[in-house]
Design a protein around this motif. Structure first.
Motif, PDB file in Angstrom:
ATOM      1  N   UNK A 173       0.795  -1.190   0.053  1.00 32.28           N
ATOM      2  CA  UNK A 173       0.026   0.092  -0.125  1.00 32.28           C
ATOM      3  C   UNK A 173       0.845   1.310   0.199  1.00 32.28           C
ATOM      4  N   UNK A 174       0.329   2.313  -0.584  1.00 30.69           N
ATOM      5  CA  UNK A 174       1.213   3.558  -0.297  1.00 30.69           C
ATOM      6  C   UNK A 174       0.934   4.255   0.994  1.00 30.69           C
ATOM      7  N   UNK A 175       1.809   5.194   1.175  1.00 33.47           N
ATOM      8  CA  UNK A 175       1.931   5.933   2.464  1.00 33.47           C
ATOM      9  C   UNK A 175       2.195   7.444   2.433  1.00 33.47           C
ATOM     10  N   UNK A 176       2.413   8.029   1.192  1.00 35.25           N
ATOM     11  CA  UNK A 176       2.610   9.278   0.878  1.00 35.25           C
ATOM     12  C   UNK A 176       1.197  10.309   0.686  1.00 35.25           C
ATOM     13  N   UNK A 177       0.289   9.542   0.651  1.00 37.45           N
ATOM     14  CA  UNK A 177      -1.104  10.541   0.569  1.00 37.45           C
ATOM     15  C   UNK A 177      -1.329  10.813  -0.835  1.00 37.45           C
ATOM     16  N   UNK A 178      -0.712  10.201  -1.898  1.00 35.19           N
ATOM     17  CA  UNK A 178      -0.895  10.332  -3.280  1.00 35.19           C
ATOM     18  C   UNK A 178      -0.176   9.350  -3.990  1.00 35.19           C
ATOM     19  N   UNK A 179      -0.894   9.050  -5.441  1.00 31.09           N
ATOM     20  CA  UNK A 179      -0.103   7.884  -6.095  1.00 31.09           C
ATOM     21  C   UNK A 179      -0.161   8.539  -7.681  1.00 31.09           C
ATOM     22  N   UNK A 180       0.815   7.915  -8.339  1.00 31.30           N
ATOM     23  CA  UNK A 180       0.939   8.240  -9.723  1.00 31.30           C
ATOM     24  C   UNK A 180       0.330   7.183 -10.509  1.00 31.30           C
ATOM     25  N   UNK A 181      -0.554   7.771 -11.672  1.00 28.99           N
ATOM     26  CA  UNK A 181      -0.991   6.930 -12.490  1.00 28.99           C
ATOM     27  C   UNK A 181      -0.717   7.257 -14.063  1.00 28.99           C
ATOM     28  N   UNK A 182      -0.052   6.014 -14.594  1.00 24.70           N
ATOM     29  CA  UNK A 182       0.221   6.096 -15.937  1.00 24.70           C
ATOM     30  C   UNK A 182      -0.955   5.595 -16.814  1.00 24.70           C
ATOM     31  N   UNK A 183      -1.295   6.183 -17.887  1.00 21.88           N
ATOM     32  CA  UNK A 183      -2.465   5.770 -18.509  1.00 21.88           C
ATOM     33  C   UNK A 183      -1.941   5.165 -19.937  1.00 21.88           C
ATOM     34  N   UNK A 184      -2.291   4.108 -20.295  1.00 21.68           N
ATOM     35  CA  UNK A 184      -2.330   3.504 -21.644  1.00 21.68           C
ATOM     36  C   UNK A 184      -3.140   3.139 -22.339  1.00 21.68           C
ATOM     37  N   UNK A 185      -2.998   3.172 -23.820  1.00 30.69           N
ATOM     38  CA  UNK A 185      -3.987   2.756 -24.773  1.00 30.69           C
ATOM     39  C   UNK A 185      -3.591   1.879 -25.719  1.00 30.69           C
ATOM     40  N   UNK A 194      -9.016  -4.791 -24.462  1.00 32.26           N
ATOM     41  CA  UNK A 194      -8.559  -3.976 -23.328  1.00 32.26           C
ATOM     42  C   UNK A 194      -8.843  -2.477 -24.125  1.00 32.26           C
ATOM     43  N   UNK A 195      -9.571  -1.526 -23.461  1.00 31.53           N
ATOM     44  CA  UNK A 195      -9.669  -0.071 -23.949  1.00 31.53           C
ATOM     45  C   UNK A 195      -8.614   0.582 -23.218  1.00 31.53           C
ATOM     46  N   UNK A 196      -8.197   0.345 -21.984  1.00 33.34           N
ATOM     47  CA  UNK A 196      -7.249   1.374 -21.432  1.00 33.34           C
ATOM     48  C   UNK A 196      -6.690   0.507 -20.386  1.00 33.34           C
ATOM     49  N   UNK A 197      -5.315   0.799 -19.927  1.00 35.53           N
ATOM     50  CA  UNK A 197      -4.650   0.253 -18.776  1.00 35.53           C
ATOM     51  C   UNK A 197      -4.152   1.272 -18.139  1.00 35.53           C
ATOM     52  N   UNK A 198      -4.048   1.438 -16.713  1.00 37.80           N
ATOM     53  CA  UNK A 198      -3.801   2.312 -15.727  1.00 37.80           C
ATOM     54  C   UNK A 198      -2.580   1.838 -14.817  1.00 37.80           C
ATOM     55  N   UNK A 199      -1.417   2.146 -15.010  1.00 40.70           N
ATOM     56  CA  UNK A 199      -0.267   1.315 -14.023  1.00 40.70           C
ATOM     57  C   UNK A 199      -0.128   2.534 -12.960  1.00 40.70           C
ATOM     58  N   UNK A 200       0.198   1.907 -11.670  1.00 43.29           N
ATOM     59  CA  UNK A 200       0.768   2.777 -10.617  1.00 43.29           C
ATOM     60  C   UNK A 200       1.978   1.880  -9.949  1.00 43.29           C
ATOM     61  N   UNK A 201       2.859   2.598  -9.716  1.00 47.55           N
ATOM     62  CA  UNK A 201       4.100   2.081  -9.268  1.00 47.55           C
ATOM     63  C   UNK A 201       4.206   2.174  -7.821  1.00 47.55           C
ATOM     64  N   UNK A 202       4.656   1.322  -7.033  1.00 46.58           N
ATOM     65  CA  UNK A 202       5.047   1.673  -5.505  1.00 46.58           C
ATOM     66  C   UNK A 202       6.413   1.057  -5.179  1.00 46.58           C
ATOM     67  N   UNK A 203       7.716   1.706  -5.696  1.00 48.63           N
ATOM     68  CA  UNK A 203       8.722   1.230  -5.239  1.00 48.63           C
ATOM     69  C   UNK A 203       9.244   1.125  -3.792  1.00 48.63           C
ATOM     70  N   UNK A 204      10.123  -0.099  -3.640  1.00 47.31           N
ATOM     71  CA  UNK A 204      10.661  -0.274  -2.316  1.00 47.31           C
ATOM     72  C   UNK A 204      12.258  -0.231  -2.457  1.00 47.31           C
ATOM     73  N   UNK A 211       0.098  -1.655  -9.375  1.00 48.24           N
ATOM     74  CA  UNK A 211      -0.987  -1.846  -9.434  1.00 48.24           C
ATOM     75  C   UNK A 211      -1.725  -1.766 -10.775  1.00 48.24           C
ATOM     76  N   UNK A 212      -2.381  -2.503 -11.373  1.00 43.93           N
ATOM     77  CA  UNK A 212      -2.900  -2.525 -12.935  1.00 43.93           C
ATOM     78  C   UNK A 212      -4.259  -2.374 -12.808  1.00 43.93           C
TER      79      UNK A 212
END
Length: 247
Positions: A173-185, A194-204, A211-212
Motif C-alpha cells: 500500500x502507499x503511504x505518501x497520501x498520493x499515487x501516480x497513474x500512467x494511462x496506456x491505450x 482492453x480499451x485502457x490500462x492504468x499503471x501505478x508503481x510503488x517502489x521499495x 497495481x494495474x
C-alpha cells in the motif's frame, strides 16, 4: 525601525537559496544540497528551517477535478539562529527522496507530473521567504522495463498524473497520501479487448510493486497486481507476466 517594518513584510528580509548537487534523481535516491541564507537589511532571528518535497495532485469531486500542491515529505533542518545584516550562512544538507516520489521524465502526450523541493525560513514577525527547486525524477530499472514491456505489447502512454489518496493491494500500500497513474491505450485493436490500462508503481528498496487497472470493452474495470524484484528484471519475462494478467 523602518527597515525592521519593511523586513516584516518581506522587503529587505533574509533570503534562502537551496543549491542541489544535481536536480536529476530517482525515487528513493539520496541527494545533497547546500542551503545558503543571506542576511537582509536588518538582523533577524530564524526560528527554524524546513524543506518539503512537493508535487501537484489531482483531486476529484462531483463537479470534476482540480489540482493542488501536496507535501510528500518534510525535513526540519538546524536549530534557531540569528542572521546578521549582510551575513551569509551555508548549511550542508543530505536526505533521501521518498520512495513514492512521482516520476516526471515521461514521454506522455499529457504529462501533469511535477516534483520540486521548497525550502523556507521561519522568521519571527516576518513573511516566510521560500526557495523552489524543480526536480527531474526518472524511473528505476524495474519501472523502465515495465514501460518497455507495455510498448512491446502494443500499448502507448497517453497521460500521466498524480492523484490524491492511497492505493492498497493484498501485499502493499502507499503511504505518501498520493499515487501516480500512467494511462496506456492500445495502438490498434487489443487482442484482450482492453480499451485502457492504468499503471501505478510503488517502489521499495529491493522491489517495485505494480497495481494495474484494466478497462475492458465488455467487462467492468478490474484490478491485478505484480511485484518486480530488482535483481530479476527481465523484459521478456515481464511481457509474459503482463500478457497472462491481461488475458
Amino acid at each position: 525601525m523602518f527597515k525592521k517594518i519593511l523586513a516584516s513584510v518581506g522587503i529587505g528580509a533574509a533570503t534562502v537559496d537551496t543549491v542541489l548537487e544535481t536536480e536529476h534523481l530517482y525515487p528513493g535516491q539520496k541527494f545533497q544540497a547546500k542551503i545558503i541564507i543571506e542576511g537582509g537589511d536588518v538582523s533577524q532571528q530564524v526560528s527554524g528551517l524546513e524543506m518539503a518535497l512537493m508535487t501537484r495532485v489531482k483531486v476529484e469531486n462531483d463537479d470534476g477535478h482540480y489540482f493542488v500542491n501536496h507535501v510528500i515529505e518534510t525535513w526540519k533542518i538546524g536549530e534557531q539562529f540569528d542572521i546578521a545584516s549582510g551575513q551569509t550562512k551555508v548549511i550542508p544538507f543530505e536526505a533521501r527522496l521518498h520512495s513514492e516520489t512521482p516520476i516526471t521524465e515521461l514521454n506522455a502526450g499529457y504529462n501533469h507530473c511535477h516534483v520540486w523541493l521548497e525550502t523556507g525560513l521561519d522568521i519571527d514577525l516576518a513573511l516566510d521567504p521560500t526557495d523552489r527547486d524543480t526536480l527531474h525524477i526518472y524511473p528505476n530499472d524495474a519501472i523502465k522495463t515495465c514501460m518497455s514491456a507495455m510498448e512491446k505489447l502494443g500499448f502507448g502512454l497517453v497521460k500521466a498524473d498524480v492523484e490524491k489518496g492511497q492505493l492498497r493491494a493484498s501485499n502493499f500500500h502507499t503511504v505518501s497520501g498520493c499515487y501516480q497513474e500512467l494511462e496506456y491505450r492500445p495502438h490498434s485493436k487489443s487482442l484482450f479487448g482492453i480499451q485502457e490500462v492504468e499503471l501505478s508503481f510503488v517502489p521499495e528498496a529491493h522491489r517495485t510493486h505494480v497495481l494495474i487497472e484494466l478497462d475492458r470493452a465488455f467487462r467492468s474495470d478490474g484490478y491485478v497486481d505484480l511485484t518486480i524484484e530488482h535483481d530479476q528484471v527481465n523484459l521478456s519475462q515481464l511481457c509474459d507476466q503482463l500478457e497472462r494478467l491481461f488475458a
